[in-house]
Design a protein around this motif. Structure first.
Motif, PDB file in Angstrom:
ATOM      1  N   LYS A 262     -15.783   2.112   4.605  1.00  0.00           N
ATOM      2  CA  LYS A 262     -15.098   3.238   5.241  1.00  0.00           C
ATOM      3  C   LYS A 262     -15.076   3.027   6.751  1.00  0.00           C
TER       4      LYS A 262
ATOM      5  N   TYR B  29       0.805  -1.227   0.000  1.00  0.00           N
ATOM      6  CA  TYR B  29       0.000   0.000   0.000  1.00  0.00           C
ATOM      7  C   TYR B  29       0.839   1.280   0.000  1.00  0.00           C
TER       8      TYR B  29
ATOM      9  N   GLU C  52      -8.037   5.000   3.637  1.00  0.00           N
ATOM     10  CA  GLU C  52      -8.664   3.907   4.386  1.00  0.00           C
ATOM     11  C   GLU C  52      -8.818   4.323   5.846  1.00  0.00           C
TER      12      GLU C  52
ATOM     13  N   LEU D 298      -9.933  -5.181   4.830  1.00  0.00           N
ATOM     14  CA  LEU D 298      -9.935  -3.992   3.976  1.00  0.00           C
ATOM     15  C   LEU D 298     -10.822  -4.184   2.747  1.00  0.00           C
TER      16      LEU D 298
END
Length: 222
Positions: A206, A160, A179, A201
């Motif tokens: 959210k 990420y 995130e 994830l």
């Protein structure tokens, strides 16, 4: 004729072998060169190897080997003698993987993949973990919990592009862009923790925070 030929072989062997035995013992090193995979050696290494100047080739090699024996920064090294009197030393340094940053002093310890401190600096492009503890000295190894945090961050960095995290009490905290915050324990099965994070994830939507310190991860929403 047979004895003459035998004598010639003995003489050839003498002139071929003896120089290899005697030459390194009597020829003095006048110039010492030192290189690593990135270019010229640092001033610290040059200070060590320059002590070999003026010694015989054999003694110079022994002295450098003794100097290098106690450093954990070197993966491997080799010697090459160049006429008339230059000893070249090629060093393969251990490669940096990640770093620790002391938030109180902004000092950074650069580490290899085993958690050994390779150098201290004030800036780095490596992924790093922030800590409030004093940093280990060069050549020392960080404690296992910090290594665990560094390995977690390193994996997340490639997944990420998260470049930093912080050790808060007994956890690693970091934020994934767009995130939210992720909290990891400082021990356990790293692959399972990363797998749980990726699964959550993909489904959580959210969120404000994912806490992976528990057997059943806790998701906190806004």
């Amino acid at each position: 004729m047979k004895y003459i030929r035998f004598g010639i072989y003995i003489l050839l062997a003498f002139f071929l072998i003896v120089p290899f035995l005697v030459f390194p013992r009597i020829v003095r090193v006048r110039v010492v060169e030192c290189y690593n995979q990135y270019g010229l050696c640092s001033s610290d290494f040059m200070a060590k190897v320059n002590l070999a100047s003026g010694k015989s080739i054999n003694d110079a090699k022994k002295m450098v080997a003794e100097e290098f024996k106690n450093t954990k920064l070197i993966d491997n090294y080799s010697f090459r003698f160049k006429l008339p009197a230059t000893l070249r030393i090629d060093i393969l340094l251990k490669k940096p993987k990640y770093a620790l940053l002391n938030k109180n002093t902004n000092e950074i310890a650069v580490l290899d993949n085993k958690g050994t401190v390779l150098e201290k600096t004030d800036k780095t492009n490596l992924p790093y973990v922030v800590t409030g503890d004093n940093l280990p000295n060069v050549g020392e190894v960080v404690e296992s919990k910090k290594t665990f945090a560094l390995e977690l961050l390193y994996s997340i960095y490639y997944l990420y592009q998260v470049k930093s995290g912080e050790i808060v009490k007994d956890s690693l905290e970091l934020s994934i862009p767009k995130e939210g915050k992720i909290i990891f324990p400082l021990e356990g099965e790293r692959d399972i923790l990363l797998g749980s994070m990726k699964l959550i994830l993909s489904r959580a939507g959210k969120f404000k925070e994912i806490d992976l310190r528990y057997k059943n991860p806790v998701i906190r929403y806004e």
